[in-house]
Write an enzyme that holds these catalytic residues in place. Structure first.
Site, PDB file in Angstrom:
ATOM      1  N   THR A  12       0.775  -1.147   0.060  1.00 17.49           N
ATOM      2  CA  THR A  12       0.087  -0.010  -0.058  1.00 17.49           C
ATOM      3  C   THR A  12       0.939   1.207  -0.041  1.00 17.49           C
ATOM      4  OG1 THR A  12      -1.753   1.287   1.039  1.00 17.49           O
ATOM      5  CG2 THR A  12      -0.180   0.163   2.411  1.00 17.49           C
ATOM      6  N   GLY A  16      -2.815   6.339   5.830  1.00 18.53           N
ATOM      7  CA  GLY A  16      -3.974   6.043   6.702  1.00 18.53           C
ATOM      8  C   GLY A  16      -3.969   4.565   7.066  1.00 18.53           C
ATOM      9  N   ASP A  74      -7.693  -4.260  -0.270  1.00 19.64           N
ATOM     10  CA  ASP A  74      -8.348  -3.455  -1.218  1.00 19.64           C
ATOM     11  C   ASP A  74      -9.752  -3.267  -0.321  1.00 19.64           C
ATOM     12  OD1 ASP A  74      -8.304  -1.923  -3.602  1.00 19.64           O
ATOM     13  OD2 ASP A  74     -10.053  -3.080  -3.988  1.00 19.64           O
TER      14      ASP A  74
END
EC number: 3.6.1.66
Length: 213
Positions: A12, A16, A74
């Site tokens: 990723t 966040g 995801d």
């Protein structure tokens, strides 16, 4: 870069998400690395039609590039009155990937086109703002091991409601619009620990930890 055995690699670029993974795995003594730690790996296009397809593609691509197991997620928001949209397009709903403000504005604009919901239809009355739709956050985790070619897939969810005004400064994405009756607050008004306890990503990570144990 030398990768220690207590390290978990997450496919990723989202800061966040990275913070949430670090919060979940640090009590286990695990160090979490992300794509930011491997700048030689190019961005991975998320062109799948489902959360599972995107998660597996990210995990597999990065794992094969590093020859190490990699975890990817995801995730997105599925709004009932919009037929499940924005779904897999959540991060780029307004056209600019990762523009939370624009995505939230488009979500409210799309829901504003619909008739107001009946307040007597089993909706929570204490939200403090008009409720526009039921909604669900979805997170699919994929863990891919390039040595065996095997993948583990886990799905986590969190149910709530979309309200017509943003509240709270914690979290990211659609968190300020996602109201949770059990807390009487939006997800962006929760502490990181509270969010971890009920969020879609927290749900998926807990399932993953159980399976890996």
């Amino acid at each position: 870069m030398e990768i220690a055995s207590n390290t978990i690699i997450i496919a990723t670029q989202n800061k966040g998400k990275l913070k949430e993974f670090q919060l979940a795995f640090s009590p286990l003594g695990k160090q979490v690395l992300s794509m930011a730690d491997f700048p030689h790996i190019p961005d991975i296009e998320e062109d799948g039609e489902t959360f599972a397809e995107n998660a597996l593609k990210k995990a597999k691509t990065m794992a094969e590039a590093l020859s190490l197991p990699v975890l990817a997620d995801d995730s997105g928001l599925c709004v009932e009155r919009l037929g499940g949209a924005p779904g897999v397009y959540s991060a780029r709903y307004a056209g600019d990937h990762g523009n939370d403000q624009a995505n939230n504005a488009k979500l409210l604009a799309e829901l504003a086109k619909l008739p107001q919901m009946d307040r007597g239809a089993g909706l929570p009355l204490e939200a403090g703002a008009p409720i526009l739709s039921q909604a669900q956050f979805v997170c699919v985790l994929a863990l891919f091991d390039p040595a065996s070619g095997q993948a583990l897939e886990i799905r986590g969810t969190a149910d709530g409601y979309i309200i017509n005004e943003a509240r709270g400064t914690n979290g990211f994405g659609y968190d300020p619009l996602f109201y949770l009756p059990e807390f009487g607050r939006t997800m962006a008004e929760l502490s990181p620990e509270e969010k971890q306890s009920i969020s879609h990503r927290g749900d998926a990570i807990r399932q993953l930890r159980q399976q890996l144990r």
